[in-house]
Design a protein around this motif. Structure first.
Motif, PDB file in Angstrom:
ATOM      1  N   UNK A  73      10.750 -18.328 -12.209  1.00 43.09           N
ATOM      2  CA  UNK A  73      10.728 -19.692 -12.829  1.00 43.09           C
ATOM      3  C   UNK A  73       9.772 -20.396 -13.331  1.00 43.09           C
ATOM      4  N   UNK A  74       9.419 -20.562 -12.087  1.00 39.92           N
ATOM      5  CA  UNK A  74       7.657 -22.045 -12.297  1.00 39.92           C
ATOM      6  C   UNK A  74       6.397 -20.705 -12.995  1.00 39.92           C
ATOM      7  N   UNK A  75       5.942 -19.693 -13.361  1.00 42.37           N
ATOM      8  CA  UNK A  75       5.222 -18.894 -14.125  1.00 42.37           C
ATOM      9  C   UNK A  75       5.565 -18.996 -15.414  1.00 42.37           C
ATOM     10  N   UNK A  76       4.269 -18.861 -15.894  1.00 44.27           N
ATOM     11  CA  UNK A  76       3.594 -18.422 -17.397  1.00 44.27           C
ATOM     12  C   UNK A  76       3.599 -17.267 -17.648  1.00 44.27           C
ATOM     13  N   UNK A  77       4.562 -16.516 -17.869  1.00 45.89           N
ATOM     14  CA  UNK A  77       3.744 -14.656 -18.424  1.00 45.89           C
ATOM     15  C   UNK A  77       3.809 -14.829 -19.935  1.00 45.89           C
ATOM     16  N   UNK A  78       2.531 -14.209 -20.087  1.00 48.58           N
ATOM     17  CA  UNK A  78       2.033 -13.686 -21.221  1.00 48.58           C
ATOM     18  C   UNK A  78       1.730 -12.083 -21.494  1.00 48.58           C
ATOM     19  N   UNK A  79       2.169 -11.866 -22.497  1.00 48.55           N
ATOM     20  CA  UNK A  79       2.262 -10.385 -22.008  1.00 48.55           C
ATOM     21  C   UNK A  79       1.567 -10.027 -23.643  1.00 48.55           C
ATOM     22  N   UNK A  80       0.370  -9.039 -23.724  1.00 53.19           N
ATOM     23  CA  UNK A  80      -0.152  -9.030 -25.109  1.00 53.19           C
ATOM     24  C   UNK A  80      -0.092  -7.831 -25.161  1.00 53.19           C
ATOM     25  N   UNK A 101       3.816  -7.770 -16.791  1.00 51.25           N
ATOM     26  CA  UNK A 101       3.366  -8.730 -16.903  1.00 51.25           C
ATOM     27  C   UNK A 101       3.576  -9.859 -15.892  1.00 51.25           C
ATOM     28  N   UNK A 102       5.004 -10.028 -14.885  1.00 49.81           N
ATOM     29  CA  UNK A 102       4.968 -10.792 -14.260  1.00 49.81           C
ATOM     30  C   UNK A 102       4.384 -11.176 -13.181  1.00 49.81           C
ATOM     31  N   UNK A 103       3.844  -9.203 -12.361  1.00 49.83           N
ATOM     32  CA  UNK A 103       3.304  -9.437 -10.959  1.00 49.83           C
ATOM     33  C   UNK A 103       1.557  -9.970 -11.371  1.00 49.83           C
ATOM     34  N   UNK A 104       1.080  -9.395 -12.904  1.00 50.63           N
ATOM     35  CA  UNK A 104      -0.404 -10.137 -13.489  1.00 50.63           C
ATOM     36  C   UNK A 104      -0.553 -11.315 -13.267  1.00 50.63           C
ATOM     37  N   UNK A 105       0.674 -12.352 -13.590  1.00 54.41           N
ATOM     38  CA  UNK A 105       0.887 -13.533 -13.457  1.00 54.41           C
ATOM     39  C   UNK A 105       0.059 -14.610 -12.276  1.00 54.41           C
ATOM     40  N   UNK A 106       0.879 -13.610 -11.023  1.00 52.41           N
ATOM     41  CA  UNK A 106       1.070 -14.209  -9.980  1.00 52.41           C
ATOM     42  C   UNK A 106       2.032 -13.839  -9.089  1.00 52.41           C
ATOM     43  N   UNK A 107       3.317 -13.109 -10.023  1.00 51.06           N
ATOM     44  CA  UNK A 107       4.653 -13.492  -9.939  1.00 51.06           C
ATOM     45  C   UNK A 107       4.512 -12.394  -8.303  1.00 51.06           C
ATOM     46  N   UNK A 108       6.007 -12.142  -7.760  1.00 52.65           N
ATOM     47  CA  UNK A 108       6.499 -11.217  -6.841  1.00 52.65           C
ATOM     48  C   UNK A 108       6.139  -9.874  -7.878  1.00 52.65           C
ATOM     49  N   UNK A 109       6.768  -8.678  -6.591  1.00 50.97           N
ATOM     50  CA  UNK A 109       7.187  -7.369  -7.568  1.00 50.97           C
ATOM     51  C   UNK A 109       8.040  -7.498  -7.722  1.00 50.97           C
ATOM     52  N   UNK A 110       8.699  -7.031  -8.713  1.00 47.18           N
ATOM     53  CA  UNK A 110      10.278  -6.993  -9.838  1.00 47.18           C
ATOM     54  C   UNK A 110      10.304  -5.086  -9.767  1.00 47.18           C
ATOM     55  N   UNK A 111      11.086  -5.174  -9.010  1.00 49.22           N
ATOM     56  CA  UNK A 111      12.056  -3.863  -9.977  1.00 49.22           C
ATOM     57  C   UNK A 111      12.046  -4.012 -12.139  1.00 49.22           C
TER      58      UNK A 111
END
Length: 149
Positions: A73-80, A101-111
Motif C-alpha cells: 500500500x506504500x508503493x506507487x505502481x506505474x504500468x506502461x 509492475x509491483x515487482x518492478x516498483x520495488x515491491x515483493x513478488x506477488x502471485x
C-alpha cells in the motif's frame, strides 16, 4: 487413477498432493490441462520441487501478510501500456501485468492468481487493484496506467 496435482484444483487439493481420481477425469481433463501429472515413483522428486516453489511464494502467517500489505500500500505502481487517442488501451491490463509492475516498483513478488482487477482495465489513469495476501488480509494497491503512443 493416482495423480499428482501441479496446480490448485478446487475440491481436490493443492500442488504436490497425491490424489485418487476417476480414470476419465484424470486422463481427459486434469493431465491435458497441466493441472496434474501421472503418479510414479520418479514423480516423487517432482513433488518436493513443487512444494519448495509453493513455499517460496507462500505468505507465512497473518503477521507476515500484514507486513507485506504495508509494503504494497506504500508503493506507487506505474504500468506502461500502448494507448490510442483519448486514453483507450490497445487490449487491457492483465493480472500478470500488475504482478510484474509491483515487482518492478520495488515491491515483493506477488502471485498473479492473488491479484483481483476491478473489471477490465482498458483506459489510462488511476485504478485500484486488490491483492489477496491471506484469507484475512487484502491489500488495496493504487496502479497508474500510463499510455505510450
Amino acid at each position: 487413477m493416482k495423480i499428482i496435482l501441479t496446480r490448485e484444483v478446487t475440491g481436490l487439493g493443492v500442488p504436490g498432493d497425491i490424489v485418487e481420481v476417476a480414470d476419465g477425469y484424470g486422463r481427459n481433463y486434469l493431465v491435458p490441462r497441466g493441472s496434474a501429472i501421472n503418479w510414479s515413483k520418479g514423480a516423487e522428486k517432482q513433488i518436493t520441487q513443487i512444494r519448495r516453489a509453493q513455499n517460496s511464494r507462500e505468505i507465512r502467517g497473518l503477521d507476515h501478510a500484514k507486513e507485506i500489505k504495508a509494503q504494497l500500500e506504500g508503493l506507487s505502481v506505474t504500468l506502461k501500456a500502448r494507448a490510442g487517442e483519448g486514453g483507450r488501451l490497445f487490449g487491457s491490463v492483465t493480472q500478470a501485468d500488475v504482478a510484474d509492475a509491483v515487482k518492478a516498483a520495488g515491491g515483493p513478488t506477488v502471485d498473479k492468481k492473488r491479484v483481483h482487477l476491478p473489471g477490465h482495465i482498458k483506459t489510462t489513469g488511476a485504478h485500484t487493484v486488490t491483492i489477496e495476501l491471506h484469507p484475512d488480509v487484502v491489500a488495496n494497491v493504487a496502479v497508474t496506467v500510463a499510455g505510450n503512443k
